[in-house]
Motif scaffolding. Sequence first.
Motif, short mmCIF file in Angstrom:
data_model
loop_
_atom_site.label_atom_id
_atom_site.label_comp_id
_atom_site.label_asym_id
_atom_site.label_seq_id
_atom_site.Cartn_x
_atom_site.Cartn_y
_atom_site.Cartn_z
N VAL A 186 -4.21 -1.02 -13.40
CA VAL A 186 -5.20 -0.82 -12.33
C VAL A 186 -6.22 -1.96 -12.44
O VAL A 186 -7.35 -1.76 -12.89
CB VAL A 186 -5.91 0.55 -12.43
CG1 VAL A 186 -6.72 0.83 -11.16
CG2 VAL A 186 -4.93 1.67 -12.69
N PRO A 187 -5.85 -3.17 -12.04
CA PRO A 187 -6.79 -4.29 -12.19
C PRO A 187 -8.04 -4.16 -11.34
O PRO A 187 -9.04 -4.85 -11.60
CB PRO A 187 -5.96 -5.51 -11.79
CG PRO A 187 -4.83 -4.96 -10.97
CD PRO A 187 -4.56 -3.60 -11.51
N LYS A 188 -8.03 -3.25 -10.35
CA LYS A 188 -9.24 -3.08 -9.54
C LYS A 188 -10.39 -2.47 -10.35
O LYS A 188 -11.50 -2.34 -9.83
CB LYS A 188 -8.94 -2.26 -8.29
CG LYS A 188 -8.48 -0.84 -8.52
CD LYS A 188 -8.46 -0.03 -7.21
CE LYS A 188 -7.37 -0.45 -6.27
NZ LYS A 188 -6.04 0.05 -6.67
N THR A 189 -10.15 -2.10 -11.62
CA THR A 189 -11.26 -1.73 -12.49
C THR A 189 -12.21 -2.92 -12.68
O THR A 189 -13.35 -2.72 -13.12
CB THR A 189 -10.74 -1.28 -13.87
OG1 THR A 189 -9.77 -2.22 -14.34
CG2 THR A 189 -10.10 0.11 -13.78
N MET A 190 -11.78 -4.12 -12.35
CA MET A 190 -12.64 -5.31 -12.44
C MET A 190 -13.41 -5.58 -11.15
O MET A 190 -14.33 -6.40 -11.15
CB MET A 190 -11.80 -6.54 -12.79
CG MET A 190 -11.21 -6.52 -14.19
SD MET A 190 -10.19 -7.97 -14.53
CE MET A 190 -8.55 -7.35 -14.13
N THR A 191 -13.04 -4.91 -10.06
CA THR A 191 -13.64 -5.21 -8.76
C THR A 191 -14.28 -4.00 -8.09
O THR A 191 -15.09 -4.16 -7.17
CB THR A 191 -12.58 -5.76 -7.79
OG1 THR A 191 -11.60 -4.75 -7.53
CG2 THR A 191 -11.90 -6.99 -8.37
N GLY A 192 -13.90 -2.80 -8.50
CA GLY A 192 -14.23 -1.62 -7.73
C GLY A 192 -13.20 -1.42 -6.63
O GLY A 192 -12.31 -2.25 -6.42
N ARG A 193 -13.31 -0.33 -5.94
CA ARG A 193 -12.39 -0.02 -4.84
C ARG A 193 -12.93 -0.65 -3.56
O ARG A 193 -14.03 -0.34 -3.12
CB ARG A 193 -12.21 1.49 -4.68
CG ARG A 193 -11.51 2.11 -5.91
CD ARG A 193 -11.38 3.62 -5.77
NE ARG A 193 -10.52 4.01 -4.68
CZ ARG A 193 -9.18 4.07 -4.74
NH1 ARG A 193 -8.57 3.77 -5.87
NH2 ARG A 193 -8.48 4.45 -3.71
N LEU A 194 -12.16 -1.54 -2.97
CA LEU A 194 -12.62 -2.37 -1.86
C LEU A 194 -12.28 -1.79 -0.49
O LEU A 194 -12.15 -2.56 0.48
CB LEU A 194 -12.03 -3.78 -1.98
CG LEU A 194 -12.13 -4.48 -3.34
CD1 LEU A 194 -11.59 -5.91 -3.24
CD2 LEU A 194 -13.55 -4.49 -3.86
N ASN A 195 -12.12 -0.48 -0.39
CA ASN A 195 -11.75 0.11 0.89
C ASN A 195 -10.48 -0.58 1.42
O ASN A 195 -9.49 -0.65 0.74
CB ASN A 195 -12.90 0.05 1.90
CG ASN A 195 -14.11 0.84 1.44
OD1 ASN A 195 -14.68 0.56 0.39
ND2 ASN A 195 -14.52 1.82 2.21
N SER A 196 -10.53 -1.14 2.63
CA SER A 196 -9.32 -1.73 3.19
C SER A 196 -8.97 -3.07 2.57
O SER A 196 -7.90 -3.61 2.84
CB SER A 196 -9.47 -1.88 4.71
OG SER A 196 -9.28 -0.63 5.34
N GLY A 197 -9.84 -3.61 1.74
CA GLY A 197 -9.49 -4.80 1.00
C GLY A 197 -8.71 -4.52 -0.27
O GLY A 197 -8.13 -5.43 -0.88
N ALA A 198 -8.67 -3.23 -0.69
CA ALA A 198 -8.12 -2.88 -2.00
C ALA A 198 -6.62 -3.13 -2.10
O ALA A 198 -6.15 -3.81 -3.02
CB ALA A 198 -8.43 -1.42 -2.31
#
Length: 406
Positions: free
Chosen positions: A328-340
Amino acid sequence: MSRRMAITGIGVLAPTGLGAAEHWENSLAGRSGLRPLPDSAALPMKVGGRLTGFDEDELIEPRLRVQTDRWSWMALAATEFALADAALDPTGEFPFHLSVVTASSSGGNAFGQREIEALYRSGPRAVSAYQSIGWFYAASSGQISIRHRVKGPCGVIVSDGAGGIDALAQAGRHIRRGVQAVLVGGTEAPLSPYALVCQAGQGSFSGEADPALAYRPFSRQANGFVPGEGGAMLVVEEWQRAHLRPAANVYAEIIGTAATHDARHPAAPPADGVQLARAMRLALERAGCVPADVDAVFADGAGTPEGDRAEAQALGEVFGGRKVPVTVPKTMTGRLNSGAAALDVAWAALALHHGVLPPTINTGDPAHDLDLVTEARPMPGLRTVLVVARGIGGFNAAAVLRASDR
């Protein structure tokens, strides 16, 4: 109707970096882009994934800055990065052979906030004429198509966090119908005050003020997720055309996508993962794969105990007793809604290209029996990956990517 599609260009604007190279370097190092949010005392979220180094004055011309919102600036800049990466000049293409498909959740938040303030402060005549197009969720698709002379079928997908994969599925339909290349992806700018207030009622945000503790999917310490801004745009081309272009850098082939819906009220408790598992199975079936073919999974990672449990159950149902690597690399960015999901697909394509899985950071104590990738993991034989996404309101999507033959 069996035309295949390949990713030949990746443009990233994310808290992990601007451009695919910087983003990939920071991802492998596990460098987090989560930061404390200013003026968040009255909000349920204290941390978010913020872009650093994004200079819209340098990347976006003044005429467009006046007409558009920050999320469209991101989409325009990410598209430029993707086209440069693909060595594709739209002006040298037949315009009706090019398409644009983007995903959007909330549109131009900051633009809308500014014009609402003008309305209440000074009346209707103070509202910009560009309000009608600046906030609109299809604005990015429209501006990209105008800027790059793209006249094939264009559109926007609205399915929150699943939107990036749903947009990819639509791009595949266009290619099967004769389009040669599609600019596809999604960005989001949900960190302006108005946008944060609109999201505040969701009830699933982490209230932690420490970025290292605020978003920990599949952990016993999971307490919600954090928002983030940015996303990715991709150049997706017809497979044979991509392989005949000497300049094209073919990252991966998209071999299957699927979407399902939980069919429940948005305010109801998270579903049990049945429809999410069905989306995974359908994507694999359409890709001509079986679960044993999958080398890694880029998980959605809700970050809530209920959402993580549902996804873990879905993965268990699809893969049985096999422990496929999950990240889950988005742990580095947060959840980006439609960018996720668009960013997850970019991550997956880069992983296949380089033979390395990016890590899940800030994991805490594992709460589920998963092979969670917590450090960059070299996988020279990485061949097939599954990308999973969920959107608020019951949306589920999955995509299967395969390493390029090139």
